[in-house]
Design a protein around this motif. Structure first.
Motif, PDB file in Angstrom:
ATOM      1  N   MET A   1       0.889  -1.146   0.102  1.00  0.00           N
ATOM      2  CA  MET A   1      -0.067  -0.097  -0.060  1.00  0.00           C
ATOM      3  C   MET A   1       0.918   1.319  -0.224  1.00  0.00           C
ATOM      4  N   ASP A   2       0.606   2.410  -0.737  1.00  0.00           N
ATOM      5  CA  ASP A   2       1.305   3.627  -0.892  1.00  0.00           C
ATOM      6  C   ASP A   2       0.470   4.636  -0.617  1.00  0.00           C
ATOM      7  N   ARG A   3       1.177   5.651  -0.207  1.00  0.00           N
ATOM      8  CA  ARG A   3       0.272   6.988  -0.041  1.00  0.00           C
ATOM      9  C   ARG A   3       0.968   8.036  -0.858  1.00  0.00           C
ATOM     10  N   GLN A   4       0.200   8.769  -1.693  1.00  0.00           N
ATOM     11  CA  GLN A   4       0.790   9.707  -2.656  1.00  0.00           C
ATOM     12  C   GLN A   4      -0.058  11.181  -2.307  1.00  0.00           C
ATOM     13  N   MET A   5       0.893  12.406  -2.574  1.00  0.00           N
ATOM     14  CA  MET A   5       0.132  13.524  -2.577  1.00  0.00           C
ATOM     15  C   MET A   5       0.743  14.489  -3.650  1.00  0.00           C
ATOM     16  N   TYR A   6      -0.411  15.103  -4.085  1.00  0.00           N
ATOM     17  CA  TYR A   6      -0.328  15.870  -5.518  1.00  0.00           C
ATOM     18  C   TYR A   6      -0.731  17.369  -5.398  1.00  0.00           C
ATOM     19  N   ILE A   7      -0.230  18.258  -6.094  1.00  0.00           N
ATOM     20  CA  ILE A   7      -0.686  19.844  -6.023  1.00  0.00           C
ATOM     21  C   ILE A   7      -0.923  20.270  -7.546  1.00  0.00           C
ATOM     22  N   SER A   8      -1.748  20.941  -7.785  1.00  0.00           N
ATOM     23  CA  SER A   8      -2.093  21.628  -8.926  1.00  0.00           C
ATOM     24  C   SER A   8      -2.392  23.062  -8.672  1.00  0.00           C
ATOM     25  N   TYR A   9      -2.375  24.090  -9.860  1.00  0.00           N
ATOM     26  CA  TYR A   9      -2.543  25.269  -9.572  1.00  0.00           C
ATOM     27  C   TYR A   9      -3.285  25.761 -10.656  1.00  0.00           C
ATOM     28  N   LEU A  10      -4.541  26.141 -10.202  1.00  0.00           N
ATOM     29  CA  LEU A  10      -5.610  26.724 -11.125  1.00  0.00           C
ATOM     30  C   LEU A  10      -5.566  27.781 -11.894  1.00  0.00           C
ATOM     31  N   LYS A  11      -5.925  27.921 -13.058  1.00  0.00           N
ATOM     32  CA  LYS A  11      -5.664  29.391 -13.698  1.00  0.00           C
ATOM     33  C   LYS A  11      -6.567  30.360 -13.346  1.00  0.00           C
ATOM     34  N   ASN A  12      -7.912  30.161 -12.696  1.00  0.00           N
ATOM     35  CA  ASN A  12      -8.610  30.885 -12.089  1.00  0.00           C
ATOM     36  C   ASN A  12      -9.281  30.265 -10.793  1.00  0.00           C
ATOM     37  N   ALA A  13      -9.752  31.308  -9.882  1.00  0.00           N
ATOM     38  CA  ALA A  13     -10.188  30.837  -8.793  1.00  0.00           C
ATOM     39  C   ALA A  13     -11.592  30.121  -8.912  1.00  0.00           C
ATOM     40  N   LEU A  14     -12.034  29.106  -8.160  1.00  0.00           N
ATOM     41  CA  LEU A  14     -13.445  28.488  -8.288  1.00  0.00           C
ATOM     42  C   LEU A  14     -14.413  29.077  -7.956  1.00  0.00           C
ATOM     43  N   ASP A  15     -15.458  29.192  -8.656  1.00  0.00           N
ATOM     44  CA  ASP A  15     -16.750  29.605  -7.798  1.00  0.00           C
ATOM     45  C   ASP A  15     -17.555  28.260  -7.598  1.00  0.00           C
ATOM     46  N   GLU A  16     -18.921  28.549  -7.119  1.00  0.00           N
ATOM     47  CA  GLU A  16     -19.412  27.272  -6.761  1.00  0.00           C
ATOM     48  C   GLU A  16     -19.896  26.618  -7.730  1.00  0.00           C
ATOM     49  N   ASN A  17     -20.113  26.905  -8.962  1.00  0.00           N
ATOM     50  CA  ASN A  17     -20.452  26.115 -10.036  1.00  0.00           C
ATOM     51  C   ASN A  17     -19.230  25.427 -10.763  1.00  0.00           C
ATOM     52  N   SER A  18     -17.998  26.217 -10.446  1.00  0.00           N
ATOM     53  CA  SER A  18     -16.904  25.527 -11.169  1.00  0.00           C
ATOM     54  C   SER A  18     -16.472  24.343 -10.231  1.00  0.00           C
ATOM     55  N   GLN A  19     -16.696  24.524  -8.713  1.00  0.00           N
ATOM     56  CA  GLN A  19     -16.422  23.542  -7.824  1.00  0.00           C
ATOM     57  C   GLN A  19     -17.300  22.259  -7.916  1.00  0.00           C
ATOM     58  N   LEU A  20     -18.573  22.511  -8.290  1.00  0.00           N
ATOM     59  CA  LEU A  20     -19.402  21.337  -8.578  1.00  0.00           C
ATOM     60  C   LEU A  20     -19.072  20.504  -9.956  1.00  0.00           C
ATOM     61  N   LYS A  21     -18.529  21.255 -10.795  1.00  0.00           N
ATOM     62  CA  LYS A  21     -18.064  20.645 -12.369  1.00  0.00           C
ATOM     63  C   LYS A  21     -16.703  19.985 -11.937  1.00  0.00           C
ATOM     64  N   LEU A  22     -15.972  20.453 -11.022  1.00  0.00           N
ATOM     65  CA  LEU A  22     -14.923  19.624 -10.605  1.00  0.00           C
ATOM     66  C   LEU A  22     -15.051  18.189 -10.120  1.00  0.00           C
ATOM     67  N   ILE A  23     -15.878  18.508  -9.020  1.00  0.00           N
ATOM     68  CA  ILE A  23     -16.239  17.246  -8.308  1.00  0.00           C
ATOM     69  C   ILE A  23     -16.947  16.392  -9.020  1.00  0.00           C
ATOM     70  N   HIS A  24     -17.927  16.576 -10.074  1.00  0.00           N
ATOM     71  CA  HIS A  24     -18.382  15.748 -10.928  1.00  0.00           C
ATOM     72  C   HIS A  24     -17.507  14.887 -11.958  1.00  0.00           C
ATOM     73  N   GLY A  25     -16.135  15.819 -12.329  1.00  0.00           N
ATOM     74  CA  GLY A  25     -15.508  15.261 -13.109  1.00  0.00           C
ATOM     75  C   GLY A  25     -14.458  14.026 -12.506  1.00  0.00           C
ATOM     76  N   ILE A  26     -14.288  14.282 -11.250  1.00  0.00           N
ATOM     77  CA  ILE A  26     -13.545  13.720 -10.288  1.00  0.00           C
ATOM     78  C   ILE A  26     -14.416  12.278 -10.230  1.00  0.00           C
ATOM     79  N   LYS A  27     -15.771  12.299  -9.816  1.00  0.00           N
ATOM     80  CA  LYS A  27     -16.526  11.250  -9.505  1.00  0.00           C
ATOM     81  C   LYS A  27     -16.779  10.186 -10.788  1.00  0.00           C
ATOM     82  N   LYS A  28     -16.792  11.112 -11.903  1.00  0.00           N
ATOM     83  CA  LYS A  28     -16.949  10.421 -13.276  1.00  0.00           C
ATOM     84  C   LYS A  28     -15.727   9.683 -13.620  1.00  0.00           C
ATOM     85  N   ALA A  29     -14.312  10.096 -12.985  1.00  0.00           N
ATOM     86  CA  ALA A  29     -13.096   9.419 -13.682  1.00  0.00           C
ATOM     87  C   ALA A  29     -12.873   8.335 -12.513  1.00  0.00           C
ATOM     88  N   SER A  30     -13.673   8.257 -11.203  1.00  0.00           N
ATOM     89  CA  SER A  30     -12.995   7.518 -10.174  1.00  0.00           C
ATOM     90  C   SER A  30     -13.274   5.849 -10.397  1.00  0.00           C
TER      91      SER A  30
END
Length: 211
Positions: A1-30
């Motif tokens: 078992m392994d633990r990993q950490m990552y960092i990403s830098y957004l081009k723009n700050a996320l509003d509420e709709n953008s956060q929901l879009k991000l979460i949806h994309g993650i769930k779809k790929a999971s």
């Protein structure tokens, strides 16, 4: 078992709709990620910085979670083409998992916390040295889930509450006893602090997914 950490830098700050879009994309790929050995995925946000903590069956250096939102994050230069998340090597861990069952067995997670800090460029090596020394002199000293990752001068910490340590603590790689007693006093000069003298800035926990 392994633990990993990552960092990403957004081009723009996320509003509420953008956060929901991000979460949806993650769930779809999971589902694909879980099929490739992912056990747990937690995402944290501070301003335009995204940090991720994952647990995997084995270490996977090719894992690039942010590909699902690559139009929203800055690409990192990489020999095999751009990456959208940069691996943050583990520079401190209070505990080491052996397998998923023993790591999770018999405990309930009430809270997952991620925090972001910045080191002074000329103090990075010293910070890593002290933390390796503490890690190997005092394994499972306070919370075996606590871990710190490094990218450049950025450091990200992840931990779970309630804190837990094993009944039989593992042996460290050092037999010395030189970790300073005045730990916080020694650590303070290492940081490029946030406003109001803040060292560790708590991040917003956006989502956790588990297999």
């Amino acid at each position: 078992m392994d633990r990993q950490m990552y960092i990403s830098y957004l081009k723009n700050a996320l509003d509420e709709n953008s956060q929901l879009k991000l979460i949806h994309g993650i769930k779809k790929a999971s589902n694909q990620w879980f099929g490739e050995g992912l056990l747990s995925f937690s995402l944290f946000l501070r301003d335009r910085v995204l940090c991720v903590y994952v647990e995997m069956v084995v270490h996977n250096p090719a894992f690039d979670w942010a590909i699902v939102v690559n139009t929203d994050v800055e690409p990192w230069p990489y020999l095999k083409g751009p990456r959208y998340s940069a691996l943050m090597p583990d520079i401190f861990h209070d505990g080491v998992p052996v397998d998923p069952d023993s790591w999770r067995s018999g405990r309930t997670i009430e809270r997952r916390s991620g925090s972001l800090a910045r080191l002074k460029p000329d103090m990075v090596a010293s910070y890593v040295f002290y933390h390796y020394q503490a890690q190997e002199e005092k394994p499972e000293h306070f919370n075996k889930t606590y871990v710190i990752g490094l990218h450049g001068t950025w450091i990200f910490s992840y931990g779970e509450s309630p804190a837990v340590v094993s009944e039989n603590k593992p042996l460290g790689k050092l037999a010395t006893r030189q970790t300073p007693d005045n730990w916080h006093e020694v650590m303070d000069p290492h940081f490029d602090k946030w406003p109001n003298d803040v060292i560790w800035s708590p991040m917003q926990h956006l989502i956790t997914l588990e297999r």
